[in-house]
Design an enzyme around this catalytic site. Sequence first.
Site, PDB file in Angstrom:
ATOM      1  N   SER A   1      32.323  11.435   6.190  1.00 11.68           N
ATOM      2  CA  SER A   1      30.947  11.551   6.668  1.00 11.68           C
ATOM      3  C   SER A   1      30.905  11.845   8.160  1.00 11.68           C
ATOM      4  O   SER A   1      29.935  12.420   8.655  1.00 11.68           O
ATOM      5  CB  SER A   1      30.182  10.257   6.384  1.00 11.68           C
ATOM      6  OG  SER A   1      30.110   9.991   5.002  1.00 11.68           O
TER       7      SER A   1
ATOM      8  N   GLY B   1      22.642   1.471   9.596  1.00 15.51           N
ATOM      9  CA  GLY B   1      23.513   1.165   8.476  1.00 15.51           C
ATOM     10  C   GLY B   1      22.694   0.935   7.225  1.00 15.51           C
ATOM     11  O   GLY B   1      23.121   1.239   6.120  1.00 15.51           O
TER      12      GLY B   1
ATOM     13  N   LYS C   1      31.213  17.891   3.785  1.00 16.42           N
ATOM     14  CA  LYS C   1      31.802  16.562   3.959  1.00 16.42           C
ATOM     15  C   LYS C   1      33.324  16.691   3.983  1.00 16.42           C
ATOM     16  O   LYS C   1      33.912  17.392   3.150  1.00 16.42           O
ATOM     17  CB  LYS C   1      31.353  15.661   2.806  1.00 16.42           C
ATOM     18  CG  LYS C   1      31.426  14.178   3.091  1.00 16.42           C
ATOM     19  CD  LYS C   1      30.634  13.403   2.053  1.00 16.42           C
ATOM     20  CE  LYS C   1      30.590  11.921   2.381  1.00 16.42           C
ATOM     21  NZ  LYS C   1      29.696  11.177   1.465  1.00 16.42           N
TER      22      LYS C   1
ATOM     23  N   ARG D   1      -7.157 -16.179  13.886  1.00 22.24           N
ATOM     24  CA  ARG D   1      -6.952 -14.737  14.099  1.00 22.24           C
ATOM     25  C   ARG D   1      -7.800 -14.245  15.269  1.00 22.24           C
ATOM     26  O   ARG D   1      -7.377 -13.359  16.015  1.00 22.24           O
ATOM     27  CB  ARG D   1      -7.267 -13.942  12.836  1.00 22.24           C
ATOM     28  CG  ARG D   1      -8.688 -14.096  12.309  1.00 22.24           C
ATOM     29  CD  ARG D   1      -8.964 -13.118  11.189  1.00 22.24           C
ATOM     30  NE  ARG D   1     -10.264 -13.355  10.578  1.00 22.24           N
ATOM     31  CZ  ARG D   1     -10.923 -12.429   9.876  1.00 22.24           C
ATOM     32  NH1 ARG D   1     -10.434 -11.221   9.718  1.00 22.24           N
ATOM     33  NH2 ARG D   1     -12.088 -12.715   9.337  1.00 22.24           N
TER      34      ARG D   1
ATOM     35  N   GLU E   1       3.833  -0.043   7.296  1.00 20.24           N
ATOM     36  CA  GLU E   1       4.368  -1.249   7.919  1.00 20.24           C
ATOM     37  C   GLU E   1       5.821  -1.095   8.335  1.00 20.24           C
ATOM     38  O   GLU E   1       6.258  -1.680   9.331  1.00 20.24           O
ATOM     39  CB  GLU E   1       4.222  -2.436   6.969  1.00 20.24           C
ATOM     40  CG  GLU E   1       2.787  -2.885   6.736  1.00 20.24           C
ATOM     41  CD  GLU E   1       2.080  -2.115   5.630  1.00 20.24           C
ATOM     42  OE1 GLU E   1       0.881  -2.347   5.411  1.00 20.24           O
ATOM     43  OE2 GLU E   1       2.753  -1.276   4.960  1.00 20.24           O
TER      44      GLU E   1
ATOM     45  N   HIS F   1      -4.342 -13.520   7.470  1.00 19.27           N
ATOM     46  CA  HIS F   1      -4.759 -13.660   6.065  1.00 19.27           C
ATOM     47  C   HIS F   1      -3.663 -14.349   5.258  1.00 19.27           C
ATOM     48  O   HIS F   1      -3.301 -13.924   4.166  1.00 19.27           O
ATOM     49  CB  HIS F   1      -5.104 -12.292   5.470  1.00 19.27           C
ATOM     50  CG  HIS F   1      -6.340 -11.700   6.056  1.00 19.27           C
ATOM     51  ND1 HIS F   1      -6.436 -11.385   7.395  1.00 19.27           N
ATOM     52  CD2 HIS F   1      -7.538 -11.374   5.511  1.00 19.27           C
ATOM     53  CE1 HIS F   1      -7.643 -10.895   7.648  1.00 19.27           C
ATOM     54  NE2 HIS F   1      -8.336 -10.883   6.527  1.00 19.27           N
TER      55      HIS F   1
ATOM     56  N   ASP G   1     -10.181 -12.661  -2.190  1.00 19.57           N
ATOM     57  CA  ASP G   1      -9.439 -11.402  -2.289  1.00 19.57           C
ATOM     58  C   ASP G   1      -8.335 -11.439  -3.337  1.00 19.57           C
ATOM     59  O   ASP G   1      -7.889 -10.405  -3.810  1.00 19.57           O
ATOM     60  CB  ASP G   1      -8.828 -11.029  -0.938  1.00 19.57           C
ATOM     61  CG  ASP G   1      -9.838 -10.362  -0.017  1.00 19.57           C
ATOM     62  OD1 ASP G   1     -10.890  -9.940  -0.523  1.00 19.57           O
ATOM     63  OD2 ASP G   1      -9.572 -10.265   1.192  1.00 19.57           O
TER      64      ASP G   1
END
Length: 615
Positions: A31, A115, A239, A308, A356, A405, A413
């Site tokens: 690699s 990694g 490779k 919050r 996220e 929350h 919810d």
Amino acid sequence: MKTRQLTELAQQLRVDSVRAADAAGSGHPTSSMSAADLMAVLLAHHLRYDFERPAHPANDRFILSKGHASPLLYAAYKAAGAINETELLTYRKLGSRLEGHPTPRRLPWVETATGSLGQGLPVGVGVALAGQRLDRTGYRVWVLCGDSELAEGSVWEAAEHAGYEHLDNLIAIVDVNRLGQRGPTRHGHDLDAYARRFRAFDWHTVEVDGHDVEAVDRACAEAESTTGAPTVILARTLKGKGVRAVQDHEGLHGKPLPDPAEAIAELGGVRDLRVEVQPPPAARTLHPVHSGHLELPRYEVGDEVPTRDAYGQALAALGSARGDIVALDGEVGDSTRAEYFGKEHPDRYFQCYIAEQLMVAAAVGMATRGWVPYASTFAAFLTRAHDFVRMASISGSGINLVGSHAGCAIGQDGPSQMGLEDLAMLRAVHGSTVLYPCDANQTAKLVAAMADQDGIRYLRTTRGKTPVVYGPTEEFPVGGSKVLRASFEDRLTIVAAGVTVHEALAAADALAEEGLRVRVIDLYSVKPVDRATLREAAARTGALLTVEDHHEEGGLGDAVLDAFLDGRPVPRLARLAVRTMPGSATPAEQLHAAGIDAGSVMAAARLLVEHAVLV
């Protein structure tokens, strides 16, 4: 360097990759060999870097996203004179700085641990955003990726955001060598398949033969001259390039070459070329660390304020006092209240949208440049980014994560929005700090304290209003706790945090009217935990009852139990936690259904004390 010299340098990088893996008896030389020409051109002609001053503000930043190709990186360090021959051959050995996958904990020239594939480009976006909007010193961010990792969704979160932000200081080089760990990649050598995807996200694309050093050189120059868009260089490679026994062969991933001596001879033998890497231009760091006196918000005892809200107000105040604070949002800033910071400090507020993984990675990238990031979303959604948090810890990164929350107390919810695993998840991260405040003044103080902690810091906030129980001058050291109810007649200690502190206080006051005295500890620092206070409480009361708005595995109860795992007798301990799958209900109904409201605490306390008496 001229073309022949670049080719020779690439061969040296291949040879040294083979030698390092052979000395270790493990590694990924094939690699590394595929990307050797790419690295040779970058190192000799385009990277601007002072290895004597890795913190130089104008240094280009290089991220090896395909971290398993570490032999190539270390071979490049040797060519640049940063390490010597002796150290190169310590690769993967006990005590060596040259780990199987590079980390900045060991080497000052490594930007971030890689990694876990698919993380280099998202972190690179964070570094590039810092360069474009914060540092403004003109450095470029080079990210060397493998083609296999382009199957990761986080790569495309990063690609879309980089295109949206017009990060023309970001250059990705993809080593398209066609082979993954177990066989061919999804698109093989179809460079256009990758180009179409990047172009869809507004990237400038360049397709080249990755073993033609002149073509690679031109591609890098084209990337440097491109404005208004990030560039990706898609390089077709083989490779194991240069050694017939392994070149473009399957089944050799992660293995030293079968006959390294023969391979080295085929590659032209050992060389000792040295590269004079271009120095960075003169520059200075522009962002301040402290720029004013910190005036945290103050709340009156008895007021009802969501923690919050206190988080958002305290973060905005911290941003006014410190110019190194930045905030990242996962498109829920109106709920987490991170938008309070954005309104006051728009130049240091970064909208990452509902991505996220990118948000946490970008925070890591900004932290590499000396900024202090606060990244906020719903506690439940941080689970999506857990691998990025884990890798940030391996990097030794200092980032602040805030999950709002939390728990079933959010109410109607339903369970998909309830953070019920976050304390366990963050407690398990190496070197982490986990904080769970119960009121507004405590929250404000802990928000400020987080900025000066090391490693991964997590703050859990509550959606609904909670009573203010502490005055604005109270202090809350990390690793501490607060004893809110205590007497010489205490028969039991209730340990709570966050929303359950108020349930514990209500239960304690009602039990006192019945003649049963109990101690109440607000364990706002879940990690590190206040062992001394817990041990004293156990010694004086004989039993502990923990109550938490979290699953019983890995949360507050386990944190308390850890205080007694040093060989001393473990006190009588009972735990209340969320053991069923919640549905939709009001916050009060949720706490009752989970068995963590004041009534449930009272019932458990009576039973525990009665059982202790009978025994």
